[in-house]
Design an enzyme around this catalytic site. Structure first.
Site, short mmCIF file in Angstrom:
data_model
loop_
_atom_site.label_atom_id
_atom_site.label_comp_id
_atom_site.label_asym_id
_atom_site.label_seq_id
_atom_site.Cartn_x
_atom_site.Cartn_y
_atom_site.Cartn_z
N GLU A 109 25.48 -79.60 19.72
CA GLU A 109 25.91 -79.12 18.40
C GLU A 109 27.42 -78.91 18.35
OE1 GLU A 109 22.19 -76.89 16.44
OE2 GLU A 109 22.89 -75.93 18.29
N GLU A 129 15.54 -77.91 21.69
CA GLU A 129 15.02 -76.62 21.25
C GLU A 129 13.52 -76.66 20.96
OE1 GLU A 129 19.43 -76.24 20.58
OE2 GLU A 129 17.92 -77.83 20.51
#
Length: 255
Positions: A109, A129
């Site tokens: 990210e 995730e």
């Protein structure tokens, strides 16, 4: 904080290094705060025209420090600039990611929060995730579908699997591939190409690029004119034109 994020300025370029190699540069609260401070420095210093973000010890970042999160009850890696010190609000100047090793979870990210990506040919990326029933809230799910075809972004996000730098270059996400160990050197060369240009124009250009498509076409045109105005009234505009007429390299002031 100063130990976990190092900065080095060379001319008009700032190199930011996440320096926690013992945990693959995972981000905890103090590291995010130091990253936030580095990004504030980029915005506040008119002598910095662009920046590179990289990691120490052969990896970019493993994302959030889950051991610290388990110990403290939360990761603490969110600041006023968003997750990991800047993911919601990157600096207003061009930012290049130089990636070695892994960039996973929040590490990926952070890469996606940069404007350009240079990666070692053996670098690997992932948003894992979902494998722990978590949701990637550091901007990855917002930026991936803007920069990749929807089906490719969906596969990366929904499987949580690793994808290599060469595949991401084929999809247009990675700008330049480097030999392993050479990502930072390659990013410096890319930065040199950028820094040859007018700094206020660079800031205006990156602002327009980041917000393009965020509204109607008419609104985009109006916003682009507003964002270009500081560059078009800057001393560097006069210098750029004078240098062209005099057939010499421009001497940029950053204003």
């Amino acid at each position: 904080m100063e130990d976990s994020v190092r900065t080095e300025q060379q001319g008009h370029l700032l190199v930011i290094t996440i320096d926690r190699p013992e945990v693959r540069n995972a981000m905890d609260g103090p590291t995010a705060a130091a990253m936030h401070a580095a990004m504030d420095r980029i915005d506040a210093d008119p002598g910095i025209f662009a920046a590179i973000l990289t990691g120490a010890g052969g990896n970019f970042s493993a994302g959030a420090d889950l051991k610290a999160a388990a110990r403290d009850g939360h990761s603490g890696a969110v600041t006023a600039r968003g997750p990991f010190g800047f993911c919601m609000r990157p600096p207003a100047k061009p930012l290049i990611a130089a990636v070695e090793g892994v960039a996973v979870g929040g590490g990926f990210e952070m890469v996606l929060a940069c404007d350009l990506i240079v990666a070692a040919s053996d670098a690997r990326f992932a948003l894992p995730e979902v494998k722990r029933n978590l949701v990637a809230l550091g901007g990855g799910l917002l930026r991936l579908p803007r920069r990749l075809p929807h089906c490719v972004a969906a596969e990366i996000a929904l499987t949580g699997g690793m994808i290599g730098a060469e595949a991401l270059q084929r999809w247009g996400l990675v700008n330049r591939l480097a030999a392993p160990g050479e990502a930072l050197a390659t990013a410096r060369r890319l930065a040199a190409d950028i820094l040859a240009n007018g700094p206020t124009a660079l800031a205006a250009t990156i602002a327009i690029l980041r917000q393009a498509g965020g509204g109607t076409e008419e609104a985009d045109w109006a916003r682009a004119r507003d964002q270009a105005r500081p560059a078009l009234t800057a001393a560097d505009r006069t210098e750029g034109l004078r240098a062209f007429i005099e057939k010499r390299p421009p001497r940029w002031l950053g204003c």
